[in-house]
Design a protein around this motif. Structure first.
Motif, PDB file in Angstrom:
ATOM      1  N   GLY A  83      33.986  42.908  50.296  1.00  0.00           N
ATOM      2  CA  GLY A  83      32.702  43.594  49.705  1.00  0.00           C
ATOM      3  C   GLY A  83      32.651  43.070  48.308  1.00  0.00           C
ATOM      4  N   VAL A  84      33.088  42.259  47.719  1.00  0.00           N
ATOM      5  CA  VAL A  84      32.922  41.844  46.393  1.00  0.00           C
ATOM      6  C   VAL A  84      31.761  40.806  46.459  1.00  0.00           C
ATOM      7  N   ILE A  85      30.881  40.998  45.689  1.00  0.00           N
ATOM      8  CA  ILE A  85      29.450  40.093  45.485  1.00  0.00           C
ATOM      9  C   ILE A  85      29.838  39.169  44.273  1.00  0.00           C
ATOM     10  N   TRP A  86      29.857  38.008  44.576  1.00  0.00           N
ATOM     11  CA  TRP A  86      30.232  37.135  43.354  1.00  0.00           C
ATOM     12  C   TRP A  86      28.886  36.631  42.593  1.00  0.00           C
ATOM     13  N   ASP A  87      28.456  37.612  41.844  1.00  0.00           N
ATOM     14  CA  ASP A  87      27.054  37.112  41.088  1.00  0.00           C
ATOM     15  C   ASP A  87      27.568  36.871  39.620  1.00  0.00           C
ATOM     16  N   ALA A  88      26.770  36.472  38.670  1.00  0.00           N
ATOM     17  CA  ALA A  88      27.228  35.975  37.536  1.00  0.00           C
ATOM     18  C   ALA A  88      28.106  37.018  36.775  1.00  0.00           C
ATOM     19  N   GLU A  89      27.786  38.402  36.773  1.00  0.00           N
ATOM     20  CA  GLU A  89      28.326  39.327  35.881  1.00  0.00           C
ATOM     21  C   GLU A  89      30.048  39.464  36.482  1.00  0.00           C
ATOM     22  N   THR A  90      30.094  39.630  37.878  1.00  0.00           N
ATOM     23  CA  THR A  90      31.458  39.594  38.732  1.00  0.00           C
ATOM     24  C   THR A  90      32.144  38.590  38.180  1.00  0.00           C
ATOM     25  N   THR A  91      31.519  37.210  38.111  1.00  0.00           N
ATOM     26  CA  THR A  91      32.310  36.003  38.292  1.00  0.00           C
ATOM     27  C   THR A  91      32.726  35.988  36.400  1.00  0.00           C
ATOM     28  N   ALA A  92      31.947  36.337  35.821  1.00  0.00           N
ATOM     29  CA  ALA A  92      32.414  36.255  34.240  1.00  0.00           C
ATOM     30  C   ALA A  92      33.647  37.330  34.123  1.00  0.00           C
ATOM     31  N   ARG A  93      33.485  38.265  34.655  1.00  0.00           N
ATOM     32  CA  ARG A  93      34.596  39.426  34.539  1.00  0.00           C
ATOM     33  C   ARG A  93      35.774  38.808  34.983  1.00  0.00           C
ATOM     34  N   PHE A  94      35.783  38.216  36.025  1.00  0.00           N
ATOM     35  CA  PHE A  94      37.060  37.348  36.786  1.00  0.00           C
ATOM     36  C   PHE A  94      37.407  36.451  36.008  1.00  0.00           C
ATOM     37  N   VAL A  95      36.727  35.624  35.613  1.00  0.00           N
ATOM     38  CA  VAL A  95      36.830  34.613  34.476  1.00  0.00           C
ATOM     39  C   VAL A  95      37.701  35.364  33.232  1.00  0.00           C
ATOM     40  N   ALA A  96      37.098  36.176  32.628  1.00  0.00           N
ATOM     41  CA  ALA A  96      37.655  37.014  31.482  1.00  0.00           C
ATOM     42  C   ALA A  96      39.059  37.572  31.830  1.00  0.00           C
ATOM     43  N   THR A  97      39.247  38.216  33.108  1.00  0.00           N
ATOM     44  CA  THR A  97      40.472  38.830  33.247  1.00  0.00           C
ATOM     45  C   THR A  97      41.521  37.679  33.620  1.00  0.00           C
ATOM     46  N   LYS A  98      41.330  36.618  34.118  1.00  0.00           N
ATOM     47  CA  LYS A  98      42.396  35.658  34.219  1.00  0.00           C
ATOM     48  C   LYS A  98      42.596  35.142  32.801  1.00  0.00           C
ATOM     49  N   GLU A  99      41.595  34.657  31.924  1.00  0.00           N
ATOM     50  CA  GLU A  99      41.777  34.331  30.843  1.00  0.00           C
ATOM     51  C   GLU A  99      42.679  35.187  29.927  1.00  0.00           C
ATOM     52  N   ALA A 100      42.571  36.581  30.006  1.00  0.00           N
ATOM     53  CA  ALA A 100      43.242  37.511  29.340  1.00  0.00           C
ATOM     54  C   ALA A 100      44.818  37.462  29.630  1.00  0.00           C
ATOM     55  N   CYS A 101      45.153  36.810  30.770  1.00  0.00           N
ATOM     56  CA  CYS A 101      46.666  36.625  31.064  1.00  0.00           C
ATOM     57  C   CYS A 101      47.210  35.664  30.012  1.00  0.00           C
ATOM     58  N   TRP A 102      46.283  34.619  29.692  1.00  0.00           N
ATOM     59  CA  TRP A 102      46.827  33.457  28.878  1.00  0.00           C
ATOM     60  C   TRP A 102      47.074  34.200  27.479  1.00  0.00           C
ATOM     61  N   HIS A 103      46.112  34.944  27.114  1.00  0.00           N
ATOM     62  CA  HIS A 103      46.386  35.716  25.693  1.00  0.00           C
ATOM     63  C   HIS A 103      47.592  36.651  25.592  1.00  0.00           C
ATOM     64  N   ARG A 104      47.789  37.287  26.720  1.00  0.00           N
ATOM     65  CA  ARG A 104      48.812  38.436  26.758  1.00  0.00           C
ATOM     66  C   ARG A 104      50.105  37.852  26.986  1.00  0.00           C
ATOM     67  N   ASP A 105      50.055  36.803  27.891  1.00  0.00           N
ATOM     68  CA  ASP A 105      51.481  36.225  28.433  1.00  0.00           C
ATOM     69  C   ASP A 105      51.755  34.809  28.191  1.00  0.00           C
ATOM     70  N   GLY A 106      50.670  34.266  27.493  1.00  0.00           N
ATOM     71  CA  GLY A 106      51.031  32.698  27.253  1.00  0.00           C
ATOM     72  C   GLY A 106      50.951  31.686  28.532  1.00  0.00           C
ATOM     73  N   LEU A 107      50.514  32.428  29.636  1.00  0.00           N
ATOM     74  CA  LEU A 107      50.387  31.572  30.859  1.00  0.00           C
ATOM     75  C   LEU A 107      49.638  32.345  31.787  1.00  0.00           C
ATOM     76  N   GLY A 108      48.903  31.525  32.555  1.00  0.00           N
ATOM     77  CA  GLY A 108      47.814  31.996  33.553  1.00  0.00           C
ATOM     78  C   GLY A 108      47.356  31.446  34.660  1.00  0.00           C
ATOM     79  N   HIS A 109      46.162  31.347  34.847  1.00  0.00           N
ATOM     80  CA  HIS A 109      45.625  30.738  35.730  1.00  0.00           C
ATOM     81  C   HIS A 109      44.556  29.263  35.303  1.00  0.00           C
ATOM     82  N   TRP A 110      44.605  28.313  36.097  1.00  0.00           N
ATOM     83  CA  TRP A 110      44.001  27.027  35.703  1.00  0.00           C
ATOM     84  C   TRP A 110      42.750  26.903  36.847  1.00  0.00           C
ATOM     85  N   ALA A 111      41.837  26.148  36.300  1.00  0.00           N
ATOM     86  CA  ALA A 111      40.979  25.526  37.354  1.00  0.00           C
ATOM     87  C   ALA A 111      41.443  24.215  37.713  1.00  0.00           C
ATOM     88  N   PHE A 112      41.333  23.748  39.015  1.00  0.00           N
ATOM     89  CA  PHE A 112      41.978  22.494  39.293  1.00  0.00           C
ATOM     90  C   PHE A 112      40.710  21.575  39.606  1.00  0.00           C
TER      91      PHE A 112
END
Length: 162
Positions: free
Chosen positions: A40-69
């Motif tokens: 049910g997720v619609i991957w529009d610009a807003e959803t994708t921006a939130r997704f990237v921000a959530t994954k990037e927050a892991c880097w700030h919180r934990d010092g490790l996170g997700h990469w783009a390959f």
């Protein structure tokens, strides 16, 4: 299906990839077959921006996170580590034409985990639809149990990194 030789792979941060590229990738119906939390997720610009921000927050919180390959100049997927309680969960989401890179990318990412003293093991959550688990076994992961995450059943595996 295009060939993706294992050389020339770079790990970038997700904000370095155009949102439209990630949205196209995540909208591919072949992914939804093995990613029940995408229902049910619609991957529009807003959803994708939130997704990237959530994954990037892991880097700030934990010092490790997700990469783009990226291989050469092509984005082939994303993945990495996310701290879940006391465990570090590893995930890998590739474009279907790059599925053959999964083991190579996992080995490269897990090599990073093995150098991090905070990560004595990693976990993997796989939906029951995943039947071909040979690569996971070749990495040395052991099945722990069936678990429910966000109301959805998964198979949980663990890999010692120490």
């Amino acid at each position: 299906m295009p060939a993706f030789p294992a050389a020339d792979i770079r790990f970038l941060r997700l904000p370095e990839i155009p949102l439209a590229e990630i949205a196209r990738h995540m909208s591919d119906p072949r992914l939804a077959a093995h990613m029940p939390l995408l229902a049910g997720v619609i991957w529009d610009a807003e959803t994708t921006a939130r997704f990237v921000a959530t994954k990037e927050a892991c880097w700030h919180r934990d010092g490790l996170g997700h990469w783009a390959f990226v291989q050469g100049d092509r984005y082939v997927g994303w993945g990495g580590f996310q701290k879940e309680d006391e465990a570090w969960d590893f995930g890998l989401v590739l474009r279907p034409e790059a599925f053959g890179l999964g083991l190579t990318l996992a080995r490269q990412a897990l090599a990073i985990a093995r150098t991090d003293p905070r990560i004595p093991f990693v976990t993997f959550l796989l939906p029951p639809s995943r039947r071909h688990l040979g690569a996971l076994r070749r990495l040395g992961a052991k099945r722990l149990a069936d678990v429910t995450y966000q109301g959805t059943p998964f198979q949980k595996y663990r890999l010692e990194t120490a």
